[in-house]
Design a protein around this motif. Structure first.
Motif, PDB file in Angstrom:
ATOM      1  N   GLN A  79       0.850  -1.195   0.000  1.00 20.68           N
ATOM      2  CA  GLN A  79       0.000   0.000   0.000  1.00 20.68           C
ATOM      3  C   GLN A  79       0.890   1.251   0.000  1.00 20.68           C
ATOM      4  N   ALA A  80       0.440   2.252  -0.784  1.00 20.64           N
ATOM      5  CA  ALA A  80       1.137   3.546  -0.761  1.00 20.64           C
ATOM      6  C   ALA A  80       0.269   4.559  -0.024  1.00 20.64           C
ATOM      7  N   THR A  81      -0.904   4.869  -0.606  1.00 21.73           N
ATOM      8  CA  THR A  81      -1.773   5.880   0.013  1.00 21.73           C
ATOM      9  C   THR A  81      -3.009   5.282   0.683  1.00 21.73           C
ATOM     10  N   GLY A  82      -3.422   4.090   0.246  1.00 24.46           N
ATOM     11  CA  GLY A  82      -4.665   3.509   0.749  1.00 24.46           C
ATOM     12  C   GLY A  82      -5.883   3.911  -0.061  1.00 24.46           C
ATOM     13  N   HIS A  83      -5.675   4.611  -1.189  1.00 26.86           N
ATOM     14  CA  HIS A  83      -6.821   5.025  -2.009  1.00 26.86           C
ATOM     15  C   HIS A  83      -7.548   3.837  -2.631  1.00 26.86           C
ATOM     16  N   GLY A  84      -6.805   2.744  -2.816  1.00 26.65           N
ATOM     17  CA  GLY A  84      -7.428   1.548  -3.399  1.00 26.65           C
ATOM     18  C   GLY A  84      -7.608   0.472  -2.346  1.00 26.65           C
ATOM     19  N   ALA A  85      -7.824   0.873  -1.107  1.00 29.77           N
ATOM     20  CA  ALA A  85      -7.853  -0.092   0.004  1.00 29.77           C
ATOM     21  C   ALA A  85      -8.922  -1.154  -0.199  1.00 29.77           C
ATOM     22  N   GLY A 136      -3.766  11.045 -13.489  1.00 31.36           N
ATOM     23  CA  GLY A 136      -5.215  10.908 -13.522  1.00 31.36           C
ATOM     24  C   GLY A 136      -5.909  12.133 -12.984  1.00 31.36           C
ATOM     25  N   SER A 137      -7.158  11.961 -12.565  1.00 32.65           N
ATOM     26  CA  SER A 137      -7.968  13.104 -12.161  1.00 32.65           C
ATOM     27  C   SER A 137      -7.593  13.620 -10.784  1.00 32.65           C
ATOM     28  N   THR A 138      -6.738  12.897 -10.058  1.00 35.27           N
ATOM     29  CA  THR A 138      -6.253  13.413  -8.779  1.00 35.27           C
ATOM     30  C   THR A 138      -4.743  13.207  -8.707  1.00 35.27           C
ATOM     31  N   VAL A 141      -2.930  10.191  -5.491  1.00 40.15           N
ATOM     32  CA  VAL A 141      -2.659   8.740  -5.488  1.00 40.15           C
ATOM     33  C   VAL A 141      -1.196   8.508  -5.848  1.00 40.15           C
ATOM     34  N   SER A 142      -0.677   7.319  -5.520  1.00 39.39           N
ATOM     35  CA  SER A 142       0.731   7.050  -5.847  1.00 39.39           C
ATOM     36  C   SER A 142       0.868   6.839  -7.352  1.00 39.39           C
ATOM     37  N   ILE A 143       2.014   7.252  -7.871  1.00 41.97           N
ATOM     38  CA  ILE A 143       2.260   7.112  -9.313  1.00 41.97           C
ATOM     39  C   ILE A 143       2.310   5.628  -9.683  1.00 41.97           C
ATOM     40  N   GLY A 151      -3.599   3.398 -15.692  1.00 43.64           N
ATOM     41  CA  GLY A 151      -3.415   4.832 -15.589  1.00 43.64           C
ATOM     42  C   GLY A 151      -4.049   5.587 -16.734  1.00 43.64           C
ATOM     43  N   VAL A 152      -5.368   5.785 -16.625  1.00 43.79           N
ATOM     44  CA  VAL A 152      -6.124   6.495 -17.669  1.00 43.79           C
ATOM     45  C   VAL A 152      -6.495   7.868 -17.132  1.00 43.79           C
ATOM     46  N   GLY A 153      -5.982   8.916 -17.743  1.00 44.01           N
ATOM     47  CA  GLY A 153      -6.225  10.247 -17.190  1.00 44.01           C
ATOM     48  C   GLY A 153      -6.769  11.236 -18.186  1.00 44.01           C
ATOM     49  N   GLY A 196      -1.253  -5.275 -14.014  1.00 39.41           N
ATOM     50  CA  GLY A 196      -1.471  -6.321 -13.005  1.00 39.41           C
ATOM     51  C   GLY A 196      -1.435  -5.854 -11.569  1.00 39.41           C
ATOM     52  N   LYS A 197      -1.170  -4.576 -11.337  1.00 34.51           N
ATOM     53  CA  LYS A 197      -1.082  -4.013  -9.992  1.00 34.51           C
ATOM     54  C   LYS A 197      -0.190  -4.869  -9.101  1.00 34.51           C
ATOM     55  N   GLY A 198      -0.567  -5.039  -7.845  1.00 29.75           N
ATOM     56  CA  GLY A 198       0.317  -5.732  -6.901  1.00 29.75           C
ATOM     57  C   GLY A 198       0.411  -7.228  -7.120  1.00 29.75           C
ATOM     58  N   ILE A 202       6.057  -6.423  -5.740  1.00 22.20           N
ATOM     59  CA  ILE A 202       6.010  -5.109  -5.082  1.00 22.20           C
ATOM     60  C   ILE A 202       7.054  -4.222  -5.755  1.00 22.20           C
ATOM     61  N   VAL A 203       6.554  -3.214  -6.452  1.00 18.25           N
ATOM     62  CA  VAL A 203       7.438  -2.280  -7.155  1.00 18.25           C
ATOM     63  C   VAL A 203       8.092  -1.369  -6.115  1.00 18.25           C
ATOM     64  N   THR A 204       9.393  -1.164  -6.276  1.00 17.56           N
ATOM     65  CA  THR A 204      10.072  -0.250  -5.347  1.00 17.56           C
ATOM     66  C   THR A 204      10.399   1.090  -6.014  1.00 17.56           C
TER      67      THR A 204
HETATM   68  C1  LIG Z   1     -10.176  10.599  -6.195  1.00 15.30           C
HETATM   69  C2  LIG Z   1      -9.606   9.507  -7.097  1.00 15.30           C
HETATM   70  C3  LIG Z   1      -9.481   9.760  -8.461  1.00 15.30           C
HETATM   71  C4  LIG Z   1      -8.933   8.774  -9.307  1.00 15.30           C
HETATM   72  N1  LIG Z   1      -8.785   9.061 -10.634  1.00 15.30           N
HETATM   73  C5  LIG Z   1      -8.222   8.133 -11.450  1.00 15.30           C
HETATM   74  C6  LIG Z   1      -8.020   8.418 -12.841  1.00 15.30           C
HETATM   75  O1  LIG Z   1      -8.331   9.495 -13.351  1.00 15.30           O
HETATM   76  N2  LIG Z   1      -7.459   7.434 -13.605  1.00 15.30           N
HETATM   77  C7  LIG Z   1      -7.063   6.222 -13.071  1.00 15.30           C
HETATM   78  O2  LIG Z   1      -6.535   5.376 -13.828  1.00 15.30           O
HETATM   79  N3  LIG Z   1      -7.251   5.940 -11.764  1.00 15.30           N
HETATM   80  C8  LIG Z   1      -7.828   6.857 -10.954  1.00 15.30           C
HETATM   81  N4  LIG Z   1      -8.022   6.569  -9.629  1.00 15.30           N
HETATM   82  C9  LIG Z   1      -7.733   5.201  -9.148  1.00 15.30           C
HETATM   83  C10 LIG Z   1      -6.311   5.100  -8.612  1.00 15.30           C
HETATM   84  O3  LIG Z   1      -5.383   5.204  -9.685  1.00 15.30           O
HETATM   85  C11 LIG Z   1      -6.164   3.705  -7.954  1.00 15.30           C
HETATM   86  O4  LIG Z   1      -7.044   3.609  -6.855  1.00 15.30           O
HETATM   87  C12 LIG Z   1      -4.732   3.415  -7.536  1.00 15.30           C
HETATM   88  O5  LIG Z   1      -4.603   2.032  -7.278  1.00 15.30           O
HETATM   89  C13 LIG Z   1      -4.346   4.164  -6.288  1.00 15.30           C
HETATM   90  O6  LIG Z   1      -3.013   3.839  -6.013  1.00 15.30           O
HETATM   91  P1  LIG Z   1      -2.388   4.088  -4.565  1.00 15.30           P
HETATM   92  O7  LIG Z   1      -1.070   3.408  -4.565  1.00 15.30           O
HETATM   93  O8  LIG Z   1      -2.445   5.542  -4.246  1.00 15.30           O
HETATM   94  O9  LIG Z   1      -3.432   3.321  -3.607  1.00 15.30           O
HETATM   95  P2  LIG Z   1      -3.145   2.107  -2.606  1.00 15.30           P
HETATM   96  O10 LIG Z   1      -4.452   1.802  -1.953  1.00 15.30           O
HETATM   97  O11 LIG Z   1      -2.008   2.433  -1.733  1.00 15.30           O
HETATM   98  O12 LIG Z   1      -2.764   0.914  -3.570  1.00 15.30           O
HETATM   99  C14 LIG Z   1      -3.788   0.360  -4.381  1.00 15.30           C
HETATM  100  C15 LIG Z   1      -3.244  -0.844  -5.107  1.00 15.30           C
HETATM  101  O13 LIG Z   1      -2.235  -0.420  -6.042  1.00 15.30           O
HETATM  102  C16 LIG Z   1      -1.250  -1.431  -6.160  1.00 15.30           C
HETATM  103  N5  LIG Z   1       0.043  -0.897  -5.704  1.00 15.30           N
HETATM  104  C17 LIG Z   1       0.290   0.191  -4.924  1.00 15.30           C
HETATM  105  N6  LIG Z   1       1.619   0.315  -4.719  1.00 15.30           N
HETATM  106  C18 LIG Z   1       2.196  -0.720  -5.373  1.00 15.30           C
HETATM  107  C19 LIG Z   1       3.545  -1.164  -5.514  1.00 15.30           C
HETATM  108  N7  LIG Z   1       4.570  -0.500  -4.940  1.00 15.30           N
HETATM  109  N8  LIG Z   1       3.794  -2.273  -6.244  1.00 15.30           N
HETATM  110  C20 LIG Z   1       2.787  -2.969  -6.844  1.00 15.30           C
HETATM  111  N9  LIG Z   1       1.487  -2.597  -6.732  1.00 15.30           N
HETATM  112  C21 LIG Z   1       1.205  -1.494  -6.009  1.00 15.30           C
HETATM  113  C22 LIG Z   1      -1.662  -2.575  -5.241  1.00 15.30           C
HETATM  114  O14 LIG Z   1      -2.437  -3.499  -5.987  1.00 15.30           O
HETATM  115  C23 LIG Z   1      -2.539  -1.867  -4.218  1.00 15.30           C
HETATM  116  O15 LIG Z   1      -3.488  -2.742  -3.607  1.00 15.30           O
HETATM  117  C24 LIG Z   1      -8.544   7.514  -8.773  1.00 15.30           C
HETATM  118  C25 LIG Z   1      -8.672   7.263  -7.394  1.00 15.30           C
HETATM  119  C26 LIG Z   1      -9.183   8.254  -6.564  1.00 15.30           C
HETATM  120  C27 LIG Z   1      -9.288   7.967  -5.101  1.00 15.30           C
END
Ligand SMILES: Cc1cc2nc3c(=O)[nH]c(=O)nc-3n(C[C@H](O)[C@H](O)[C@H](O)COP(=O)(O)OP(=O)(O)OC[C@H]3O[C@@H](n4cnc5c(N)ncnc54)[C@H](O)[C@@H]3O)c2cc1C
Length: 287
Positions: A79-85, A136-138, A141-143, A151-153, A196-198, A202-204
């Motif tokens: 987890q980076a930010t928890g936005h995708g919790a 993206g639109s915010t 979130v973590s890159i 990553g569709v923005g 494929g996300k996580g 785990i990407v560093t």
């Molecule tokens: C307000 C809002 C707007 C958004 N707008 C867009 C948008 O315009 N376009 C778009 O494409 N998405 C959008 N998103 C979705 C966002 O890109 C995803 O929720 C993304 O997964 C958030 O990543 P995070 O690491 O911040 O969240 P986290 O909850 O920290 O991580 C979510 C998931 O990302 C993966 N991940 C995170 N870090 C790693 C790592 N180091 N290695 C491997 N996998 C990892 C894991 O599967 C993890 O469970 C939006 C989300 C929010 C909340």
């Protein structure tokens, strides 16, 4: 020992001392004050209660955490930010990447970032060189979380998805091995990580291309959601003919009734029509 993914953990016989001793970062278990602060998610509706949370500071910390988990039959989440919790994504051992905070912008048009970096940490530095990311639109979130999901923005119609701009990942796979992954080094893994996300590791750190965009023309227009059907109908007709220099989308959302939210939007269901024009402003539709 009882470990389940959906309930608060009862962890009777696993000692994390050996892992703790290896880390540059820190490890916390339930009952320690830092644990609650670290696992407290952005989405309060999704409590995450891993047996331990590892706040990593180096790629070696990630290797140590994954090897420790593997040797004991534990799952590891990231987890980076928890936005995708999502509760099950925490695993038994949750690796928090916020400490992987490197940001290097190369003025010729690419960046290297640690996996804990949010877009907000990159955008101002890139902008100072006339560069931008395909975010993206915010920017909150973590890159890496955004990009490993595709990553569709708001620039998608002109510049595509950010996963297609990746030059290299540094990643720790489930076998606890650190790898540098590019289109030619571990190409299958490179493919899997770009969507494929996580699931693939785990990407560093990540290296990716930026675009040259010193300024842009765009924004959002807000409507009351009661008018959504009419507005979206008109918008669809307009969007049909939009050249590829323009990207548009709509969002229906309800913001909380808080003082910092503009009164017309606070506590109300609203519709936003979003638009970004990547060409010169005077040529934008509606200008
Ligand atoms: C307000 C809002 C707007 C958004 N707008 C867009 C948008 O315009 N376009 C778009 O494409 N998405 C959008 N998103 C979705 C966002 O890109 C995803 O929720 C993304 O997964 C958030 O990543 P995070 O690491 O911040 O969240 P986290 O909850 O920290 O991580 C979510 C998931 O990302 C993966 N991940 C995170 N870090 C790693 C790592 N180091 N290695 C491997 N996998 C990892 C894991 O599967 C993890 O469970 C939006 C989300 C929010 C909340």
């Amino acid at each position: 020992m009882t470990l389940t993914l959906d309930a608060p953990y009862v962890d009777s016989d696993i000692s994390f001392d050996a892992l703790r001793a290896e880390l540059t970062g820190s490890l916390h278990t339930p009952g320690e004050p830092e644990y609650d602060a670290l696992v407290s998610p952005w989405n309060l509706a999704v409590p995450m209660r891993p047996a331990a949370v590892v706040a990593v500071r180096t790629a070696e910390d990630v290797v140590a955490a994954v090897r420790f988990a593997g040797a004991r039959g534990l799952t590891a989440g990231v987890q980076a930010t928890g936005h995708g919790a999502e509760r099950s994504l925490a695993g038994h051992l949750l690796v928090l990447t916020r400490g992987l905070d490197e940001v290097t912008v190369h003025p010729e048009g690419w960046a290297r970032i640690g996996s804990g970096v949010k877009w907000s940490g990159l955008v101002p530095i890139a902008a100072s060189h006339g560069l931008a990311g395909v975010n993206g639109s915010t920017t909150d979130v973590s890159i890496v979380g955004y990009t490993t999901g595709g990553g569709v923005g708001p620039l998608a119609r002109t510049y595509g998805i950010n996963a297609d701009r990746v030059r290299a990942f540094e990643v720790v796979t489930g076998d606890g091995v650190f790898r540098r992954v590019t289109a030619t080094e571990h190409p299958d893994l490179f493919f899997a990580l770009r969507g494929g996300k996580g699931a693939a590791g785990i990407v560093t750190a990540m290296e990716f291309d930026l675009i040259r965009m010193p300024e842009f023309y765009g924004g959002a227009i807000y409507f009351d959601a009661a008018d959504a059907a009419r507005v979206v109908d008109r918008w669809r007709g307009w969007a049909d003919d939009l050249p590829e220099l323009g990207t548009t989308s709509f969002a229906i959302f309800q913001l909380p009734p808080l003082p910092e939210i503009p009164p017309p939007l606070a506590g109300r269901m609203s519709l936003a029509i979003r638009f970004l024009w990547a060409g010169s402003p005077p040529r934008a539709p509606g200008c």
